[in-house]
Design a protein around this motif. Structure first.
Motif, PDB file in Angstrom:
ATOM      1  N   GLY A  51      48.144  40.700  40.507  1.00 58.29           N
ATOM      2  CA  GLY A  51      47.106  39.688  40.658  1.00 58.29           C
ATOM      3  C   GLY A  51      45.998  39.861  39.632  1.00 58.29           C
ATOM      4  O   GLY A  51      45.589  38.894  38.971  1.00 58.29           O
ATOM      5  N   ALA A  52      45.529  41.095  39.484  1.00 61.62           N
ATOM      6  CA  ALA A  52      44.419  41.323  38.549  1.00 61.62           C
ATOM      7  C   ALA A  52      44.832  40.927  37.136  1.00 61.62           C
ATOM      8  O   ALA A  52      44.047  40.322  36.400  1.00 61.62           O
ATOM      9  CB  ALA A  52      43.991  42.786  38.590  1.00 61.62           C
ATOM     10  N   ASP A  91      42.313  30.879  42.226  1.00 64.58           N
ATOM     11  CA  ASP A  91      42.952  32.172  42.489  1.00 64.58           C
ATOM     12  C   ASP A  91      43.728  32.024  43.799  1.00 64.58           C
ATOM     13  O   ASP A  91      43.165  32.057  44.888  1.00 64.58           O
ATOM     14  CB  ASP A  91      41.879  33.267  42.591  1.00 64.58           C
ATOM     15  CG  ASP A  91      42.481  34.625  42.918  1.00 64.58           C
ATOM     16  OD1 ASP A  91      43.644  34.676  43.360  1.00 64.58           O
ATOM     17  OD2 ASP A  91      41.768  35.635  42.755  1.00 64.58           O
ATOM     18  N   GLN A 149      46.091  35.505  47.077  1.00 69.32           N
ATOM     19  CA  GLN A 149      46.250  35.822  48.503  1.00 69.32           C
ATOM     20  C   GLN A 149      46.500  34.567  49.339  1.00 69.32           C
ATOM     21  O   GLN A 149      47.307  34.580  50.261  1.00 69.32           O
ATOM     22  CB  GLN A 149      45.008  36.561  49.028  1.00 69.32           C
ATOM     23  CG  GLN A 149      45.187  37.042  50.436  1.00 69.32           C
ATOM     24  CD  GLN A 149      44.159  38.080  50.879  1.00 69.32           C
ATOM     25  OE1 GLN A 149      43.836  38.140  52.046  1.00 69.32           O
ATOM     26  NE2 GLN A 149      43.665  38.912  49.987  1.00 69.32           N
TER      27      GLN A 149
HETATM   28  C1  LIG Z   1      42.352  36.664  45.886  1.00 70.55           C
HETATM   29  C2  LIG Z   1      42.827  37.872  45.148  1.00 70.55           C
HETATM   30  N1  LIG Z   1      42.770  37.883  43.813  1.00 70.55           N
HETATM   31  C3  LIG Z   1      43.193  38.948  43.104  1.00 70.55           C
HETATM   32  C4  LIG Z   1      43.686  40.081  43.724  1.00 70.55           C
HETATM   33  C5  LIG Z   1      44.136  41.257  42.924  1.00 70.55           C
HETATM   34  O1  LIG Z   1      45.516  41.394  42.988  1.00 70.55           O
HETATM   35  P1  LIG Z   1      46.214  42.789  42.641  1.00 70.55           P
HETATM   36  O2  LIG Z   1      45.794  43.764  43.680  1.00 70.55           O
HETATM   37  O3  LIG Z   1      47.683  42.478  42.650  1.00 70.55           O
HETATM   38  O4  LIG Z   1      45.736  43.187  41.283  1.00 70.55           O
HETATM   39  C6  LIG Z   1      43.746  40.116  45.126  1.00 70.55           C
HETATM   40  C7  LIG Z   1      44.237  41.309  45.828  1.00 70.55           C
HETATM   41  O5  LIG Z   1      44.048  41.502  47.011  1.00 70.55           O
HETATM   42  C8  LIG Z   1      43.303  38.987  45.857  1.00 70.55           C
HETATM   43  O6  LIG Z   1      43.331  38.968  47.199  1.00 70.55           O
END
Ligand SMILES: Cc1ncc(COP(=O)(O)O)c(C=O)c1O
Length: 406
Positions: free
Chosen positions: A115-116, A232, A235
């Protein structure tokens, strides 16, 4: 054939925890539970004890554990090719990107691994878009209470001071606006705005949906100032709200310019994607972005299968999620310390007037895995394969625990 590699530690939970304490960064506040395997909605610990998994690895295991169609693909594709890098084509990136375009209404995809990392790509898209117009057009608007990931770029747009505190200064030019405050949003926009980021349902922020009017305002302002609107959906998307993406719940649908997806997309393996319209995609030209692992044949083939399974499950997500929501509201009527039940589909938060941490531990002792976000919000992210019977099982535990709250 059985694996010839023996377990590296004594299988007892205590031995697993002790070894980690000695050799891992001590950044995670783990629950005292070591998991060994899972099947469907259930996971099993080292002692063989069974737990109903209503958190799904924080939203990743949307198809439950060991789904036969996912296991089959991992077996087959591992014997053919797991990775080939982005120096070459593989058979699955094109079909997956085409499928993502069909289900999202956007056009072009970049594949990432988390996600990041997807959010980093989306941020670079906004920066590239702004830069092509004017070097001073680099500001990003984000929301208070948001969460977008732990890398420095994603942290810069995360509107919760506790995650940012030890790492400031972060990216310059980020403005935070209270969610659902259209006037504050309007005041934050200017010709310097390159992009605006939002979660349609804030997850880590306590399962808080944005209003349709606020999202409509964000779309209008992004258009007025020629900024990219980034959803985003890491989630709150990929089937969880009962539609493929949370922005599709609105009528009429308000399309973002870019969406970021991850968590369940890879069927349980690390995967992420950004999907952009032509305008946003044009911001990233040859050589401007890349990744070694993103879009490997195993990950893409799994994502194609995952999306096919999710499509079959969408009506069940809506139905079972609706049932869960109604039943939680029943519990709320009986207990005054339950302030609100929020969310859509199988993304549900229960806001309490008391801290939720002990309830999470007590639920675990009763064989139910959930968690608590924002100190007072019990968060439920059940797998999409959960049925009303599984929900009843969870409700039974919750009713028992709530009855004991003083
Ligand atoms: C809305 C949202 N964006 C980004 C992320 C980051 O994802 P990751 O942990 O896979 O890097 C998360 C993780 O919980 C999230 O809930």
């Amino acid at each position: 054939m059985e694996s010839v590699v023996p377990p590296v530690v004594d299988g007892s939970a205590q031995a697993i925890m002790d070894l980690e304490r000695e050799y891992l960064l001590q950044n995670y506040a783990r629950y005292p539970l070591a998991l060994v395997r899972g099947k469907g909605c259930y996971v099993y610990d080292t002692a063989g004890r069974r737990y109903l998994d209503f958190l799904s690895g924080i939203g990743v295991n949307a198809l439950g554990h060991a789904h036969p169609r996912i296991v089959k693909i991992i077996r087959e594709q591992a014997g053919l090719m797991i990775h080939c890098s982005n120096l070459y084509y593989n058979q699955y990136q094109g079909p997956l990107a085409k499928r993502l375009a069909e289900i999202s209404g956007l056009q072009r995809t970049f594949f990432a691994n988390s996600g990041a990392e997807a959010m980093e790509g989306a941020l670079k898209m906004a920066r590239g878009h702004g830069h092509a117009i004017h070097p001073e057009k680099f500001e990003i608007i984000s929301l208070e209470n948001s969460f977008h990931g732990r890398t420095l770029g994603a942290l810069s747009i995360t509107g919760q001071p506790k995650y940012r505190a030890n790492f400031e200064p972060l990216l310059p030019g980020v403005k935070f606006v209270p969610p659902n405050d259209a006037a504050a949003l309007e005041a934050a926009f200017s010709p310097r705005t390159a992009g605006m980021v939002l979660e349609m349902i804030q997850g880590e922020g306590g399962v808080c949906p944005l209003t349709h009017d606020f999202v409509a305002k964000a779309r209008q302002l992004a258009d007025r100032y020629n900024a990219l609107l980034i959803a985003d959906e890491i989630q709150c998307g990929v089937g969880r709200p009962g539609t493929f993406f949370a922005y599709q719940r609105a009528h009429p649908v308000i399309l973002p310019d870019v969406l970021a997806a991850a968590k369940p997309l890879g069927g349980g393996i690390p995967f992420g994607a950004i999907v952009a319209n032509e305008k946003a995609a044009a911001a990233i030209g040859p050589g401007m972005h890349g990744t070694t692992f993103g879009g490997g044949p195993l990950a893409c083939r799994l994502a194609l299968e995952t999306l096919a399974l999710i499509e079959e499950l969408l009506p069940a997500i809506e139905r079972v999620g609706g049932y869960f929501h109604v039943q939680l509201n029943e519990l709320a009527r009986k207990h005054s310390f339950i302030k609100e039940v929020r969310g859509f589909g199988l993304m549900i938060g229960v806001e309490l007037a008391i801290p939720g941490k002990q309830l999470v531990l007590d639920a675990m002792a009763e064989g139910l895995l959930i968690n608590c976000t924002h100190d007072t919000v019990l968060r439920f992210l059940p797998p999409y394969v959960a049925t009303e019977r599984d929900v009843d099982q969870a409700l039974k535990v919750l009713a028992k625990l709530f009855a004991k709250v003083k």
